[in-house]
Design a protein around this motif. Structure first.
Motif, mmCIF file in Angstrom:
data_model
loop_
_atom_site.group_PDB
_atom_site.id
_atom_site.type_symbol
_atom_site.label_atom_id
_atom_site.label_comp_id
_atom_site.label_asym_id
_atom_site.label_seq_id
_atom_site.Cartn_x
_atom_site.Cartn_y
_atom_site.Cartn_z
ATOM 1 N N GLU A 245 0.871 -1.165 0.000
ATOM 2 C CA GLU A 245 0.000 0.000 0.000
ATOM 3 C C GLU A 245 0.906 1.212 0.000
ATOM 4 O OE1 GLU A 245 -2.508 -0.169 3.371
ATOM 5 O OE2 GLU A 245 -3.690 -1.863 2.668
ATOM 6 N N GLY A 246 0.529 2.221 -0.707
ATOM 7 C CA GLY A 246 1.375 3.390 -0.754
ATOM 8 C C GLY A 246 2.483 3.208 -1.773
ATOM 9 N N LYS A 247 3.648 3.742 -1.479
ATOM 10 C CA LYS A 247 4.711 3.799 -2.474
ATOM 11 C C LYS A 247 5.757 2.715 -2.325
ATOM 12 C CE LYS A 247 7.629 7.149 -4.825
ATOM 13 N NZ LYS A 247 8.109 8.540 -4.875
ATOM 14 N N SER A 248 6.083 2.325 -1.087
ATOM 15 C CA SER A 248 7.202 1.389 -0.941
ATOM 16 C C SER A 248 7.000 0.372 0.171
ATOM 17 C CB SER A 248 8.503 2.158 -0.676
ATOM 18 O OG SER A 248 8.384 2.910 0.514
ATOM 19 N N ASP A 249 5.768 0.145 0.618
ATOM 20 C CA ASP A 249 5.529 -0.770 1.735
ATOM 21 C C ASP A 249 5.429 -2.209 1.253
ATOM 22 O OD1 ASP A 249 3.099 1.645 2.638
ATOM 23 O OD2 ASP A 249 5.202 1.603 3.225
ATOM 24 N N ILE A 250 5.974 -3.134 2.059
ATOM 25 C CA ILE A 250 5.803 -4.567 1.836
ATOM 26 C C ILE A 250 5.086 -5.094 3.066
ATOM 27 C CG2 ILE A 250 6.988 -6.767 1.470
ATOM 28 C CD1 ILE A 250 9.383 -5.138 0.428
ATOM 29 N N LEU A 251 3.895 -5.672 2.891
ATOM 30 C CA LEU A 251 3.037 -5.965 4.029
ATOM 31 C C LEU A 251 2.543 -7.407 4.013
ATOM 32 C CD1 LEU A 251 0.733 -2.813 3.760
ATOM 33 C CD2 LEU A 251 2.746 -3.054 5.213
ATOM 34 N N LYS A 257 -5.299 -6.159 8.988
ATOM 35 C CA LYS A 257 -4.295 -5.446 9.778
ATOM 36 C C LYS A 257 -2.917 -6.031 9.517
ATOM 37 C CE LYS A 257 -7.419 -4.097 13.543
ATOM 38 N NZ LYS A 257 -7.651 -4.138 15.010
ATOM 39 N N ASN A 258 -1.884 -5.190 9.703
ATOM 40 C CA ASN A 258 -0.515 -5.592 9.374
ATOM 41 C C ASN A 258 0.097 -6.460 10.468
ATOM 42 O OD1 ASN A 258 -0.602 -3.778 7.086
ATOM 43 N ND2 ASN A 258 -0.324 -2.116 8.553
ATOM 44 N N ILE A 259 0.703 -7.570 10.043
ATOM 45 C CA ILE A 259 1.471 -8.383 10.988
ATOM 46 C C ILE A 259 2.956 -8.315 10.660
ATOM 47 C CG2 ILE A 259 1.357 -10.575 9.717
ATOM 48 C CD1 ILE A 259 0.905 -11.945 12.401
ATOM 49 N N PHE A 260 3.272 -7.965 9.397
ATOM 50 C CA PHE A 260 4.662 -7.722 8.991
ATOM 51 C C PHE A 260 4.692 -6.498 8.101
ATOM 52 C CE2 PHE A 260 7.998 -7.944 5.794
ATOM 53 C CZ PHE A 260 9.117 -8.026 6.599
ATOM 54 N N ILE A 261 5.712 -5.662 8.292
ATOM 55 C CA ILE A 261 5.887 -4.440 7.514
ATOM 56 C C ILE A 261 7.321 -4.395 7.013
ATOM 57 C CG2 ILE A 261 5.776 -1.915 7.537
ATOM 58 C CD1 ILE A 261 4.009 -2.240 10.111
ATOM 59 N N GLY A 262 7.512 -4.153 5.723
ATOM 60 C CA GLY A 262 8.848 -3.984 5.160
ATOM 61 C C GLY A 262 8.973 -2.642 4.464
ATOM 62 N N LEU A 281 5.892 2.814 12.326
ATOM 63 C CA LEU A 281 5.142 2.769 13.580
ATOM 64 C C LEU A 281 3.672 3.141 13.371
ATOM 65 C CD1 LEU A 281 7.789 4.355 15.974
ATOM 66 C CD2 LEU A 281 7.019 1.990 15.969
ATOM 67 N N SER A 282 3.393 3.954 12.367
ATOM 68 C CA SER A 282 1.998 4.339 12.106
ATOM 69 C C SER A 282 1.183 3.166 11.581
ATOM 70 C CB SER A 282 1.945 5.487 11.095
ATOM 71 O OG SER A 282 2.312 5.038 9.788
ATOM 72 N N TYR A 283 1.848 2.129 11.064
ATOM 73 C CA TYR A 283 1.159 0.944 10.568
ATOM 74 C C TYR A 283 0.941 -0.103 11.657
ATOM 75 C CZ TYR A 283 1.876 2.438 5.709
ATOM 76 O OH TYR A 283 1.844 3.112 4.533
ATOM 77 N N ALA A 291 8.768 -5.916 11.756
ATOM 78 C CA ALA A 291 9.049 -5.103 10.578
ATOM 79 C C ALA A 291 10.515 -5.231 10.186
ATOM 80 C CB ALA A 291 8.704 -3.633 10.846
ATOM 81 N N ALA A 292 10.798 -4.854 8.945
ATOM 82 C CA ALA A 292 12.167 -4.776 8.441
ATOM 83 C C ALA A 292 12.316 -3.471 7.678
ATOM 84 C CB ALA A 292 12.483 -5.969 7.541
ATOM 85 N N VAL A 293 13.384 -2.760 7.948
ATOM 86 C CA VAL A 293 13.691 -1.534 7.224
ATOM 87 C C VAL A 293 15.051 -1.730 6.558
ATOM 88 C CG1 VAL A 293 14.154 0.932 7.392
ATOM 89 C CG2 VAL A 293 12.361 -0.092 8.807
ATOM 90 N N LEU A 294 15.063 -1.737 5.230
ATOM 91 C CA LEU A 294 16.289 -1.879 4.473
ATOM 92 C C LEU A 294 16.721 -0.499 3.996
ATOM 93 C CD1 LEU A 294 15.248 -4.796 4.591
ATOM 94 C CD2 LEU A 294 16.140 -5.131 2.283
ATOM 95 N N VAL A 295 17.892 -0.068 4.461
ATOM 96 C CA VAL A 295 18.403 1.253 4.133
ATOM 97 C C VAL A 295 19.525 1.086 3.115
ATOM 98 C CG1 VAL A 295 19.455 3.357 5.013
ATOM 99 C CG2 VAL A 295 17.819 2.098 6.433
ATOM 100 N N PHE A 296 19.341 1.646 1.936
ATOM 101 C CA PHE A 296 20.333 1.547 0.862
ATOM 102 C C PHE A 296 21.107 2.858 0.785
ATOM 103 C CE2 PHE A 296 16.994 -1.453 -0.147
ATOM 104 C CZ PHE A 296 17.721 -2.592 -0.456
#
Length: 362
Positions: A245-251, A257-262, A281-283, A291-296
């Protein structure tokens, strides 16, 4: 804390038998046994208030002149005995005993002050330990995990398998609250780790083929990860476990409701990174979201970026603790919801260096 009242003490006098066998000023033919003579005893009763158990506590500071007396209900009793007592001597002995009691009570008061100052910290530690145990017990009994079945012989490569994992959401009880109980799903730790490994392997492919990913943007990155993740996992009905949903979310969603957020983000600075954490956190929907946040990073100072990632994560107002430092470029943190302490999110942050874009020739 007991408090004595020397101004209100009372005394009484009586005769008593005193053993003088050890009196060096007297000649005693047989000092191996007691030799009693009639002497005088002055009985003293010193009133006090407070819990008498305080007199049973040995303060951390003490000397070799510990006061000795009988402690009753509101009265400390002790006696002064001798064969030739005088008023001055009795008064000196009483004053010495009172001063000794007051000195020990003062030491005890200092100990109590220090201990009371540490009670809040000790209580919070005990509460946190209890909370962790209760959460662990609830997960053991009620949370069987959001189990996703891995296909037999799954390979670490990114070829989409013909047989994929099946996901079977189960539930875990929330913490006690005034709201009616409603079971909530959890994502099993082993499946969370597998998701992270798939994403890590995808980055490995990028590093091995830098030319193919040199011009990639965040939206394209998300699409690549969605393809590979859905190649490893299958949904219950639609066949698509991961969506966006949105531009770059992996759910991963359960009951909407979200159980995993990328999140896949390019490093633009600490401000942009903190905004990404706010977005994740808003999700937060369930009490146990991962959740996982990949920073390139396309900058040259990758070590500096890694230091800023960890520093910025800890500075976030919802940061609770570092769960685990996975590697030099990866951390797992625990964050809380700003409005509900029962709702927590586990966020694994992974930093990666990717090829810089080729600047077009003018």
């Amino acid at each position: 804390m007991p408090k004595i009242y020397p101004a209100d003490l009372v005394v009484d006098q009586r005769e008593t038998q005193i053993d003088v066998s050890r009196d060096q000023s007297r000649w005693i033919s047989d000092q191996s046994r007691p030799h009693f003579i009639t002497g005088t005893a002055v009985d003293v009763e010193l009133p006090f208030t407070g819990n008498k158990l305080g007199f049973d506590i040995q303060p951390t500071t003490s000397n070799f002149n510990n006061p000795r007396a009988h402690v009753g209900d509101g009265i400390i009793s002790f006696s002064i005995t001798g064969t030739d007592l005088t008023p001055d001597r009795v008064k000196q002995e009483i004053d010495r005993a009172v001063n000794s009691i007051n000195e020990h009570l003062g030491w005890l008061a200092n100990d109590a002050k220090s201990y009371n100052a540490s009670l809040e910290s000790l209580a919070m530690q005990a509460i946190e330990r209890r909370k962790e145990k209760l959460l662990k017990d609830k997960s053991l009994v009620a949370g069987l995990g959001f189990k996703m079945k891995e296909r037999p012989g799954a390979s670490p490569t990114f070829a989409a398998p013909s047989v994929r994992r099946n996901i079977r959401p189960t539930t875990a009880k929330p913490l006690a609250s005034r709201e009616p109980y409603k079971p909530e799903p959890i994502l099993a730790g082993e499946d969370y780790e597998h998701i992270l490994s798939v994403m890590e392997n995808m980055v490995g492919v990028m590093e091995q083929s830098p030319g193919a990913f040199r011009e990639i943007d965040e939206e394209s990155l998300r699409t690549h990860f969605l393809v590979q993740l859905n190649g490893h996992f299958a949904g219950n009905a639609t066949g698509e476990t991961f969506n966006y949903e949105g531009k770059s979310d992996i759910l991963i969603k359960v009951d909407g409701k979200n159980i995993f957020i990328g999140e896949c983000k390019f490093w633009t600075g600490e401000k942009g990174y903190l905004e990404t954490l706010d977005q994740v956190l808003s999700y937060l929907s369930w009490r146990d979201t991962k959740a996982a946040v990949l920073v390139f990073n396309r900058n040259k100072d990758f070590s500096g970026v890694l230091a800023k990632i960890d520093e910025a994560s800890r500075s976030h107002p919802n940061f609770k603790k570092l769960v685990r430092k996975r590697s030099e470029s990866s951390w797992t943190y625990l964050f809380g919801h700003k409005d509900d302490a029962n709702r927590e999110i586990t966020i694994t942050v992974q930093g990666y260096n990717v090829p810089e874009r080729i600047k077009p020739r003018v």
